[in-house]
Design an enzyme around this catalytic site. Structure first.
Site, short mmCIF file in Angstrom:
data_model
loop_
_atom_site.label_atom_id
_atom_site.label_comp_id
_atom_site.label_asym_id
_atom_site.label_seq_id
_atom_site.Cartn_x
_atom_site.Cartn_y
_atom_site.Cartn_z
N HIS A 62 17.82 -6.70 60.89
CA HIS A 62 18.71 -5.55 61.07
C HIS A 62 20.09 -5.91 60.50
O HIS A 62 20.21 -6.08 59.30
CB HIS A 62 18.74 -5.17 62.56
CG HIS A 62 19.53 -3.96 62.91
ND1 HIS A 62 19.90 -2.99 62.02
CD2 HIS A 62 19.98 -3.53 64.13
CE1 HIS A 62 20.58 -2.04 62.65
NE2 HIS A 62 20.63 -2.34 63.93
N ASP A 95 22.52 -3.82 53.03
CA ASP A 95 22.91 -5.23 53.18
C ASP A 95 22.94 -6.02 51.88
O ASP A 95 23.37 -7.17 51.89
CB ASP A 95 21.96 -5.92 54.17
CG ASP A 95 22.23 -5.45 55.58
OD1 ASP A 95 21.39 -4.79 56.17
OD2 ASP A 95 23.38 -5.70 56.06
N HIS A 136 13.42 -0.67 53.64
CA HIS A 136 14.05 0.06 54.74
C HIS A 136 12.96 0.87 55.45
O HIS A 136 12.04 1.36 54.82
CB HIS A 136 15.13 1.03 54.23
CG HIS A 136 16.06 1.46 55.31
ND1 HIS A 136 15.78 2.50 56.16
CD2 HIS A 136 17.25 0.96 55.71
CE1 HIS A 136 16.77 2.65 57.02
NE2 HIS A 136 17.67 1.72 56.77
C1 SDX Z 1 19.50 -2.41 58.29
O1 SDX Z 1 17.14 1.19 60.56
C2 SDX Z 1 18.30 1.24 60.00
O2 SDX Z 1 18.84 2.29 59.73
C3 SDX Z 1 18.94 -0.09 59.77
C4 SDX Z 1 20.19 -0.10 58.90
C5 SDX Z 1 21.35 0.55 59.61
O3 SDX Z 1 22.27 1.04 58.92
O4 SDX Z 1 21.39 0.46 60.86
O5 SDX Z 1 19.94 0.60 57.69
C6 SDX Z 1 20.63 -1.53 58.59
O6 SDX Z 1 18.96 -3.00 59.18
C7 SDX Z 1 18.99 -2.48 56.87
C8 SDX Z 1 17.77 -3.43 56.74
C9 SDX Z 1 18.29 -4.89 56.69
N1 SDX Z 1 17.13 -5.81 56.76
C10 SDX Z 1 16.70 -6.49 55.68
O7 SDX Z 1 17.17 -6.36 54.54
C11 SDX Z 1 15.57 -7.47 55.99
C12 SDX Z 1 14.51 -7.36 54.90
N2 SDX Z 1 13.85 -6.03 55.04
C13 SDX Z 1 12.59 -6.00 55.70
O8 SDX Z 1 12.41 -6.92 56.75
C14 SDX Z 1 12.07 -4.60 55.98
O9 SDX Z 1 12.19 -3.87 54.81
C15 SDX Z 1 12.66 -3.78 57.11
C16 SDX Z 1 12.62 -4.52 58.39
C17 SDX Z 1 14.05 -3.36 56.79
C18 SDX Z 1 11.80 -2.53 57.25
O10 SDX Z 1 10.54 -2.98 57.50
P1 SDX Z 1 9.31 -2.03 57.90
O11 SDX Z 1 9.68 -0.58 57.79
O12 SDX Z 1 8.79 -2.51 59.20
O13 SDX Z 1 8.34 -2.28 56.72
P2 SDX Z 1 7.16 -3.35 56.75
O14 SDX Z 1 7.65 -4.62 57.36
O15 SDX Z 1 5.96 -2.69 57.35
O16 SDX Z 1 6.90 -3.63 55.19
C19 SDX Z 1 6.10 -2.71 54.41
C20 SDX Z 1 5.66 -3.51 53.21
C21 SDX Z 1 5.06 -4.86 53.57
O17 SDX Z 1 4.19 -5.22 52.52
P3 SDX Z 1 2.66 -5.55 52.88
O18 SDX Z 1 2.73 -6.76 53.81
O19 SDX Z 1 2.12 -4.28 53.58
O20 SDX Z 1 2.04 -5.86 51.54
O21 SDX Z 1 6.78 -3.85 52.37
C22 SDX Z 1 6.97 -5.26 52.39
C23 SDX Z 1 6.19 -5.82 53.55
O22 SDX Z 1 5.78 -7.15 53.28
N3 SDX Z 1 8.39 -5.49 52.55
C24 SDX Z 1 9.04 -6.50 51.99
C25 SDX Z 1 10.38 -6.33 52.38
N4 SDX Z 1 10.48 -5.25 53.15
C26 SDX Z 1 9.23 -4.74 53.27
N5 SDX Z 1 8.62 -7.51 51.20
C27 SDX Z 1 9.58 -8.37 50.78
N6 SDX Z 1 10.89 -8.27 51.10
C28 SDX Z 1 11.31 -7.26 51.89
N7 SDX Z 1 12.58 -7.16 52.19
#
Ligand code: SDX
Length: 374
Positions: free
Chosen positions: A220, A310, A259
């Site tokens: 997050h 981010d 996201h």
């Molecule tokens: C913020 O919610 C909000 O509004 C939050 C925010 C706010 O203003 O409050 O916008 C702020 O928290 C932004 C996000 C910051 N976090 C990161 O940058 C961490 C990296 N991002 C991921 O962990 C992820 O994208 C999330 C947590 C942000 C969202 O994850 P989801 O919706 O649970 O998606 P998922 O984990 O189910 O992923 C779906 C697919 C997967 O691939 P498969 O395993 O199905 O093949 O996409 C891949 C994931 O592996 N994936 C990523 C990835 N994000 C998703 N792969 C590599 N790197 C990534 N960053």
């Protein structure tokens, strides 16, 4: 019929709100009806705070009145200042923030009654968070605590409080835009945890303490700090492809990408990318910006993922002279406005937030006396 489980409450509509609208398909973000691109271009953090709290843009006199109310609230009560000065310098600033928010409620209990009067606590916290962070950060650098500095805007004061120097106009405006962009984001995890706490009729300070603890997580608010660790690991542009594809092949997350709601580019990333370039150009330091552009190209090609808020914030904060462990606290210093706006909205139309779990464990087990257990 048992309801379908939505892990992580993905796509579950939990409540109605008038504060923020996100169109994940089109990459649009709206605060109380106003598009974030227009607010980032034409507004200020103070004006956006008024908008999120009161639901409309302020007149000039309303904005002046809010600003003149916030400035003296930058001062900390002596008991809190003493408590912050006792905390270990090795602590992460997010833990300092969480502790100080809790302590402030003990020192100033009058504004902790749940309800519309909590707007007082909301403004107290919004004004005081930069001073809390500045006092702690300056102490770990052997410096003196910040003064209230009435002539400085909220963004300029935050930079002055942290860096112990007057920011340039460009630096202050860059941070002002970042504060606008981070101020609210519908039911993100930390805002949701604030509303869950408020929905029990707990007080505003307890709700914000929950939110600070939630924002700290690297999935997050903590991602911006880890983006800079990734850039340090990559080092020079030639290694970007190798480092990023290596992480992806190991199913590691690339911080700053993906996201839960946006299926296209996060509109805040678009704006922060441009500001990161502007500040880089002004400081003649485009290394981070260029590296991030390369990382973007590889992640999009390999995973079809887009940057989120981010990805570029940390590189811009670094250029402003802000250390990495203060990036998420800056996120909190802005998001406290959204958190408190949502807590106030919860108090207006309160419903205890209490989902259920699908129990998959055993039932009807016989109780065995301890002497007979193996
Ligand atoms: C913020 O919610 C909000 O509004 C939050 C925010 C706010 O203003 O409050 O916008 C702020 O928290 C932004 C996000 C910051 N976090 C990161 O940058 C961490 C990296 N991002 C991921 O962990 C992820 O994208 C999330 C947590 C942000 C969202 O994850 P989801 O919706 O649970 O998606 P998922 O984990 O189910 O992923 C779906 C697919 C997967 O691939 P498969 O395993 O199905 O093949 O996409 C891949 C994931 O592996 N994936 C990523 C990835 N994000 C998703 N792969 C590599 N790197 C990534 N960053």
């Amino acid at each position: 019929m048992a309801a379908e489980i939505q892990r992580g409450l993905e796509d579950v509509v939990a409540l109605e709100s008038r504060i923020c609208f996100i169109d994940g398909q089109k990459g649009r973000l709206i605060y109380r009806g106003y598009d974030i691109r227009e607010l980032a271009e034409r507004s200020t953090f103070e004006e956006v705070a008024y908008l999120l709290w009161y639901g409309r843009l302020p007149t000039a006199s309303q904005l002046d009145e809010l600003t003149s109310r916030l400035v003296p609230l930058r001062e900390l009560p002596p008991a809190l200042a003493r408590e912050i000065d006792e905390l270990p310098l090795s602590a992460h600033p997010m833990d300092i923030l969480r502790t100080a928010v809790s302590a402030l409620a003990l020192v100033e209990p009058e504004e902790t009654r749940p309800g519309p009067t909590s707007i007082g606590g909301a403004q107290r916290l919004t004004a005081a968070l930069p001073t809390i962070l500045g006092r702690f950060h300056r102490r770990r650098n052997g410096g003196k605590p910040p003064e209230a500095r009435p002539g400085l805007s909220a963004a300029a004061y935050l930079l002055y409080a942290l860096l112990d120097r007057e920011p340039t106009e460009l630096e202050a405006r860059a941070l002002d835009v970042a504060l606008i962009l981070h101020a609210d984001h519908e039911l993100n995890a930390s805002t949701f945890s604030a509303r869950v706490t408020a929905s029990t009729l707990s007080d505003l300070y307890s709700s914000i303490t929950s939110a600070v603890g939630t924002l700290k997580g690297p999935l997050h608010g903590g991602a911006n700090e880890r983006v800079m660790e990734l850039l340090a690991e990559i080092g020079n542009p030639e290694r970007a492809e190798e480092v990023v594809t290596g992480k992806l092949s190991r199913h590691e997350r690339i911080m700053g990408f993906g996201h839960r709601v946006y299926k296209v580019e996060d509109p805040r990333a678009t704006i922060l990318r441009e500001w990161s370039r502007r500040v880089g150009e002004a400081k003649n330091e485009l290394r981070y910006y260029e590296l991030l552009r390369q990382v973007e190209a590889v992640v999009h090609r390999e995973k079809g993922l887009y940057p989120n808020v981010d990805l570029y914030s940390g590189s811009m904060y670094t250029l402003l002279g802000i250390p990495h462990d203060l990036f998420t606290p800056i996120f909190a210093a802005s998001r406290v406005v959204g958190w408190t706006a949502h807590v106030l909205e919860e108090y207006e139309d309160l419903r205890l937030i209490r989902p259920t779990a699908k129990y998959v464990g055993p039932t009807d087990l016989p109780y065995v006396p301890i002497a007979d257990r193996r």
